[in-house]
Design a protein around this motif. Structure first.
Motif, PDB file in Angstrom:
ATOM      1  N   ASP A 280       0.801  -1.223   0.000  1.00  0.00           N
ATOM      2  CA  ASP A 280       0.000   0.000   0.000  1.00  0.00           C
ATOM      3  C   ASP A 280       0.830   1.268   0.000  1.00  0.00           C
ATOM      4  O   ASP A 280       0.290   2.360   0.190  1.00  0.00           O
ATOM      5  N   ALA A 281       2.143   1.154  -0.171  1.00  0.00           N
ATOM      6  CA  ALA A 281       2.994   2.343  -0.177  1.00  0.00           C
ATOM      7  C   ALA A 281       3.587   2.531  -1.565  1.00  0.00           C
ATOM      8  O   ALA A 281       4.052   1.577  -2.194  1.00  0.00           O
ATOM      9  N   LYS A 282       3.550   3.777  -2.048  1.00  0.00           N
ATOM     10  CA  LYS A 282       4.113   4.061  -3.362  1.00  0.00           C
ATOM     11  C   LYS A 282       5.629   3.934  -3.346  1.00  0.00           C
ATOM     12  O   LYS A 282       6.250   3.548  -4.337  1.00  0.00           O
ATOM     13  N   GLU A 283       6.231   4.271  -2.231  1.00  0.00           N
ATOM     14  CA  GLU A 283       7.666   4.147  -2.054  1.00  0.00           C
ATOM     15  C   GLU A 283       7.921   3.321  -0.799  1.00  0.00           C
ATOM     16  O   GLU A 283       7.098   3.318   0.123  1.00  0.00           O
ATOM     17  N   PRO A 284       9.046   2.619  -0.715  1.00  0.00           N
ATOM     18  CA  PRO A 284       9.356   1.871   0.503  1.00  0.00           C
ATOM     19  C   PRO A 284       9.372   2.799   1.716  1.00  0.00           C
ATOM     20  O   PRO A 284       9.844   3.938   1.639  1.00  0.00           O
ATOM     21  N   LEU A 285       8.815   2.310   2.811  1.00  0.00           N
ATOM     22  CA  LEU A 285       8.829   3.110   4.039  1.00  0.00           C
ATOM     23  C   LEU A 285      10.268   3.323   4.490  1.00  0.00           C
ATOM     24  O   LEU A 285      11.064   2.390   4.546  1.00  0.00           O
ATOM     25  N   ARG A 286      10.552   4.567   4.796  1.00  0.00           N
ATOM     26  CA  ARG A 286      11.882   4.920   5.291  1.00  0.00           C
ATOM     27  C   ARG A 286      11.678   5.641   6.619  1.00  0.00           C
ATOM     28  O   ARG A 286      11.573   6.871   6.664  1.00  0.00           O
ATOM     29  N   PRO A 287      11.568   4.899   7.712  1.00  0.00           N
ATOM     30  CA  PRO A 287      11.189   5.527   8.983  1.00  0.00           C
ATOM     31  C   PRO A 287      12.197   6.530   9.514  1.00  0.00           C
ATOM     32  O   PRO A 287      11.834   7.423  10.277  1.00  0.00           O
ATOM     33  N   PHE A 288      13.465   6.395   9.132  1.00  0.00           N
ATOM     34  CA  PHE A 288      14.486   7.333   9.610  1.00  0.00           C
ATOM     35  C   PHE A 288      15.662   7.308   8.655  1.00  0.00           C
ATOM     36  O   PHE A 288      15.895   6.325   7.947  1.00  0.00           O
ATOM     37  N   ASP A 289      16.393   8.399   8.646  1.00  0.00           N
ATOM     38  CA  ASP A 289      17.584   8.506   7.806  1.00  0.00           C
ATOM     39  C   ASP A 289      18.873   8.465   8.611  1.00  0.00           C
ATOM     40  O   ASP A 289      19.934   8.141   8.073  1.00  0.00           O
ATOM     41  N   THR A 290      18.791   8.841   9.871  1.00  0.00           N
ATOM     42  CA  THR A 290      19.982   8.874  10.718  1.00  0.00           C
ATOM     43  C   THR A 290      19.694   8.169  12.035  1.00  0.00           C
ATOM     44  O   THR A 290      18.535   8.062  12.459  1.00  0.00           O
ATOM     45  N   VAL A 291      20.739   7.695  12.665  1.00  0.00           N
ATOM     46  CA  VAL A 291      20.582   7.055  13.972  1.00  0.00           C
ATOM     47  C   VAL A 291      20.058   8.057  14.990  1.00  0.00           C
ATOM     48  O   VAL A 291      19.284   7.697  15.890  1.00  0.00           O
ATOM     49  N   GLU A 292      20.434   9.312  14.857  1.00  0.00           N
ATOM     50  CA  GLU A 292      19.956  10.336  15.796  1.00  0.00           C
ATOM     51  C   GLU A 292      18.436  10.449  15.743  1.00  0.00           C
ATOM     52  O   GLU A 292      17.759  10.515  16.783  1.00  0.00           O
ATOM     53  N   THR A 293      17.893  10.458  14.527  1.00  0.00           N
ATOM     54  CA  THR A 293      16.434  10.500  14.386  1.00  0.00           C
ATOM     55  C   THR A 293      15.798   9.220  14.908  1.00  0.00           C
ATOM     56  O   THR A 293      14.756   9.246  15.578  1.00  0.00           O
ATOM     57  N   PHE A 294      16.426   8.111  14.599  1.00  0.00           N
ATOM     58  CA  PHE A 294      15.954   6.802  15.062  1.00  0.00           C
ATOM     59  C   PHE A 294      15.781   6.809  16.584  1.00  0.00           C
ATOM     60  O   PHE A 294      14.721   6.432  17.111  1.00  0.00           O
ATOM     61  N   VAL A 295      16.788   7.249  17.282  1.00  0.00           N
ATOM     62  CA  VAL A 295      16.755   7.262  18.748  1.00  0.00           C
ATOM     63  C   VAL A 295      15.818   8.349  19.265  1.00  0.00           C
ATOM     64  O   VAL A 295      15.060   8.131  20.222  1.00  0.00           O
ATOM     65  N   GLY A 296      15.848   9.521  18.637  1.00  0.00           N
ATOM     66  CA  GLY A 296      15.027  10.627  19.117  1.00  0.00           C
ATOM     67  C   GLY A 296      13.548  10.308  19.097  1.00  0.00           C
ATOM     68  O   GLY A 296      12.825  10.592  20.066  1.00  0.00           O
ATOM     69  N   GLN A 297      13.063   9.705  18.014  1.00  0.00           N
ATOM     70  CA  GLN A 297      11.647   9.356  17.947  1.00  0.00           C
ATOM     71  C   GLN A 297      11.310   8.232  18.922  1.00  0.00           C
ATOM     72  O   GLN A 297      10.221   8.202  19.491  1.00  0.00           O
ATOM     73  N   ALA A 298      12.250   7.316  19.118  1.00  0.00           N
ATOM     74  CA  ALA A 298      12.006   6.227  20.070  1.00  0.00           C
ATOM     75  C   ALA A 298      11.789   6.769  21.478  1.00  0.00           C
ATOM     76  O   ALA A 298      10.973   6.239  22.241  1.00  0.00           O
ATOM     77  N   ASP A 409       4.825  11.749  17.374  1.00  0.00           N
ATOM     78  CA  ASP A 409       5.736  11.043  18.282  1.00  0.00           C
ATOM     79  C   ASP A 409       6.566   9.999  17.561  1.00  0.00           C
ATOM     80  O   ASP A 409       7.723   9.763  17.901  1.00  0.00           O
ATOM     81  N   GLY A 410       5.972   9.342  16.568  1.00  0.00           N
ATOM     82  CA  GLY A 410       6.626   8.219  15.917  1.00  0.00           C
ATOM     83  C   GLY A 410       7.274   8.565  14.598  1.00  0.00           C
ATOM     84  O   GLY A 410       7.582   9.723  14.305  1.00  0.00           O
ATOM     85  N   TYR A 411       7.436   7.529  13.767  1.00  0.00           N
ATOM     86  CA  TYR A 411       8.232   7.643  12.548  1.00  0.00           C
ATOM     87  C   TYR A 411       7.407   7.903  11.291  1.00  0.00           C
ATOM     88  O   TYR A 411       7.963   8.283  10.263  1.00  0.00           O
ATOM     89  N   TYR A 412       6.097   7.662  11.356  1.00  0.00           N
ATOM     90  CA  TYR A 412       5.318   7.587  10.128  1.00  0.00           C
ATOM     91  C   TYR A 412       4.172   8.598  10.096  1.00  0.00           C
ATOM     92  O   TYR A 412       3.535   8.869  11.121  1.00  0.00           O
ATOM     93  N   ALA A 413       3.894   9.105   8.886  1.00  0.00           N
ATOM     94  CA  ALA A 413       2.641   9.811   8.643  1.00  0.00           C
ATOM     95  C   ALA A 413       1.500   8.797   8.794  1.00  0.00           C
ATOM     96  O   ALA A 413       1.725   7.586   8.711  1.00  0.00           O
ATOM     97  N   PRO A 414       0.266   9.255   9.012  1.00  0.00           N
ATOM     98  CA  PRO A 414      -0.830   8.311   9.290  1.00  0.00           C
ATOM     99  C   PRO A 414      -0.973   7.175   8.284  1.00  0.00           C
ATOM    100  O   PRO A 414      -1.110   6.013   8.683  1.00  0.00           O
ATOM    101  N   GLU A 415      -0.913   7.456   6.984  1.00  0.00           N
ATOM    102  CA  GLU A 415      -1.060   6.391   6.007  1.00  0.00           C
ATOM    103  C   GLU A 415       0.145   5.462   6.031  1.00  0.00           C
ATOM    104  O   GLU A 415       0.024   4.239   5.873  1.00  0.00           O
ATOM    105  N   GLN A 416       1.329   6.023   6.246  1.00  0.00           N
ATOM    106  CA  GLN A 416       2.522   5.189   6.358  1.00  0.00           C
ATOM    107  C   GLN A 416       2.421   4.283   7.592  1.00  0.00           C
ATOM    108  O   GLN A 416       2.822   3.112   7.550  1.00  0.00           O
ATOM    109  N   ALA A 417       1.877   4.834   8.676  1.00  0.00           N
ATOM    110  CA  ALA A 417       1.730   4.042   9.898  1.00  0.00           C
ATOM    111  C   ALA A 417       0.803   2.867   9.661  1.00  0.00           C
ATOM    112  O   ALA A 417       1.048   1.747  10.144  1.00  0.00           O
TER     113      ALA A 417
END
Length: 584
Positions: A280-298, A409-417
């Motif tokens: 259901d996604a036009k492009e592969p989900l890319r929840p984060f680009d950097t480890v800093e973002t990965f940890v920050g959203q967590a 709070d999280g990594y995804y827009a509503p449809e991505q989630a």
């Protein structure tokens, strides 16, 4: 306890004292403890137990730090030597000292209610310990380190750039089917090119494990493992029932999911490189680009689940107790380990920016929260649970955190989630099929007269995968299908550590079902379960979390139906799967 602790013998102030230690440096501390007189009274036993516990955490954390360093860079010779010194020399010999001190404790006949499960484990360890097996375990550890080094060094050429196997994952999710196929074949080929070396490694491990079981008086290694893993509450026959129940209930459900996937992709047959691409996604989900973002959203996600848990994860991030990115030479996979002396967990993984990384981090964080919850228990053995309870903590967290993956709070827009939620719930069912097949495969290896035959092992793997895994066409890909078991590190390094994932996944679905009904109470029970550590039996621990052990098809079917209903609701665009969890 830490602030008021007074040792009965002179112990080092920190694990640093054991960083470069040999067994000759460690043994005198255990000799001194064994030489102390012991009487059957709390006034005598409890300070002695506290000293033993503290000594174990000092040595254990020193070895854990060596393991973390080595798995972070398997090409570093100095780190490898330090890791092997602990894993091959110190820890196998330490087991003998554990049995020695356990005998001393049991001889005085002292107990207390919250130590009964610990004492049961001690009795079992004494019964199965054989001095002749110490050297065998040391050799198995050496082979395990060799396996890590071999697979940690695997890479492939992708348009002139060297990629680790985890770094191929994003390509398995792109819309271009040819790219997905190429990534799949390259990843499988990397393991198949090393098949003979991997098979030789396993041959040697197998022979040693068979000898271990025979030395300890068991008919086969499966029986030995069930005893050594302290599986007091279920048997090999129960796991066979689990396998059958998965075949009856989960395999057909996953086949339905695969048929939906085939139709959605518009392909004549579904191939293994089609099972990860987002429908259901036009492009592969890319929840984060950097480890800093990965940890920050967590940080935000865990705070939404529970303020206390959120603060614990933030503490880990602030104290740099996370090694998350994939890099050449780093061991594959992910783990949480406990720095037992300081009371801090550590997360290791290979993140490459895909949704599975989010699931892995949340999973390992569940183990971390379990470690935090048990650290105040007075003795290290009380803090340890079987893997069935440990994985209940981690897999429940995956589902409890799932509603909060949506922005802000999280990594995804509503449809991505919605896409990520669908993928995760489908993966829950797919994982049960994989778990059952891996456990059945290991049971076959260690109970079959042909387990030592590498060709027979390969044939058995293909047969079992055909039974459990339906809906995907593997025609002409038999060798690639074999690669999957060679990359399953548990089969090499942690035999029979896999059914726990299945039992825990079914327990986690029950926790999630409770959360749909009453999120606050479900999280409260989850935290109460974790705080018990290993002080209760396995059924009691599951009950504390609001769940039970599941081996039968009718109960499994209820949980499969519950999951499939939520998948259907998400496909329809509804938020019903999380009604009652996320505040309005």
């Amino acid at each position: 306890m830490t602030d008021t602790f007074v040792s009965m013998i002179a112990l080092p102030a920190s694990p640093e004292a054991f960083r470069d230690a040999t067994w000759a440096d460690v043994l005198p501390f255990y000799d001194a403890l064994a030489a102390l007189p012991l009487e059957a009274s709390s006034a005598a036993v409890e300070p002695w137990l506290a000293t033993w516990s503290r000594l174990d955490t000092l040595v254990g954390e020193a070895g854990t730090l060596a393991m973390i360093a080595y798995t972070g860079d398997t090409a570093n010779a100095a780190r490898e030597a330090a890791y092997l010194r602990f894993s091959m020399d110190i820890f196998p010999k330490l087991e003998e000292q554990q049995v020695r001190l356990a005998r001393k404790l049991l001889a005085v006949g002292w107990s207390r209610p919250d130590l009964e499960t610990t004492l049961q484990r001690f009795r079992t360890d004494i019964e199965i310990f054989r001095e002749a097996n110490v050297e065998r375990f040391s050799r198995i550890e050496e082979l395990s380190a060799g396996y890590q080094k071999l697979v940690g060094g695997l890479s492939v050429d992708w348009d002139g750039e060297a990629k680790t196997i985890p770094q191929l994952q994003p390509y398995l999710k792109v819309a271009d089917r040819a790219v997905r196929e190429r990534a799949f074949r390259l990843g499988a080929a990397a393991y198949l090119d090393k098949r003979d070396e991997l098979a030789e490694c396993f041959d040697r491990m197998y022979a040693l494990r068979v000898d271990v079981a025979r030395e300890a008086g068991f008919a086969d290694y499966q029986q030995y493992c069930f005893t050594a893993k302290h599986r007091f509450d279920y048997t090999p026959r129960d796991t066979e029932a689990f396998h059958d129940a998965v075949r009856q209930t989960v395999t057909p459900a996953v086949a339905q999911l695969m048929e939906h996937r085939r139709r959605s992709l518009g392909v004549e047959v579904l191939r293994p490189w089609d099972v990860s691409v987002d429908l259901d996604a036009k492009e592969p989900l890319r929840p984060f680009d950097t480890v800093e973002t990965f940890v920050g959203q967590a940080r935000h996600i865990f705070r939404r689940v529970d303020a206390e848990l959120g603060a614990q994860f933030a503490l880990m991030a602030d104290e740099q107790l996370l090694d998350l990115e994939s890099r050449p030479g780093k061991a594959p996979g992910g783990y949480c380990t406990d720095l037992a002396f300081r009371g801090r967990p550590f997360i290791f993984m290979n993140a490459v920016g895909v949704p599975d990384d989010v699931n892995t981090l949340v999973h390992e964080a569940g183990h971390c929260f379990h470690d935090f919850a048990t650290h105040d228990l007075p003795y290290t053995w009380m803090r340890k649970t079987g893997h069935e309870a440990a994985e209940l903590a981690s897999m429940s967290m995956e589902l409890l955190a799932m509603p909060y993956l949506v922005q802000p709070d999280g990594y995804y827009a509503p449809e991505q989630a919605r896409v990520a939620w669908l993928e995760h719930l489908e993966d829950v069912l797919g994982a049960l099929v994989h778990i059952a097949s891996v456990d059945a495969f290991q049971a076959w290896i260690y109970t079959s007269p042909d387990g030592a035959d590498r060709e027979a092992r390969d044939r058995a793997w293909l047969r079992l995968r055909e039974e459990f895994e339906q809906g995907v066409d593997w025609t002409g890909l038999e060798r690639e299908r074999l690669a999957r078991w060679y990359r399953q590190l548990h089969i090499f390094e942690l035999p029979f550590y896999y059914i726990e994932y299945g039992l825990a996944q079914l327990g986690a679905l029950q926790v999630f079902r409770n959360a749909v009904r009453d999120a606050g109470n479900a999280v409260t029970m989850y935290k109460q379960f974790m705080a018990l550590g290993g002080t209760r039996t396995l059924p009691e621990l599951y009950a504390a979390a609001g769940a039970k052990l599941v081996f039968d098809a009718p109960t499994m079917q209820e949980l499969v139906d519950f999951t499939m209903e939520r998948i259907a609701a998400l496909r329809a665009g509804a938020d019903a799967p999380f009604a009652g969890i996320v505040p309005a």
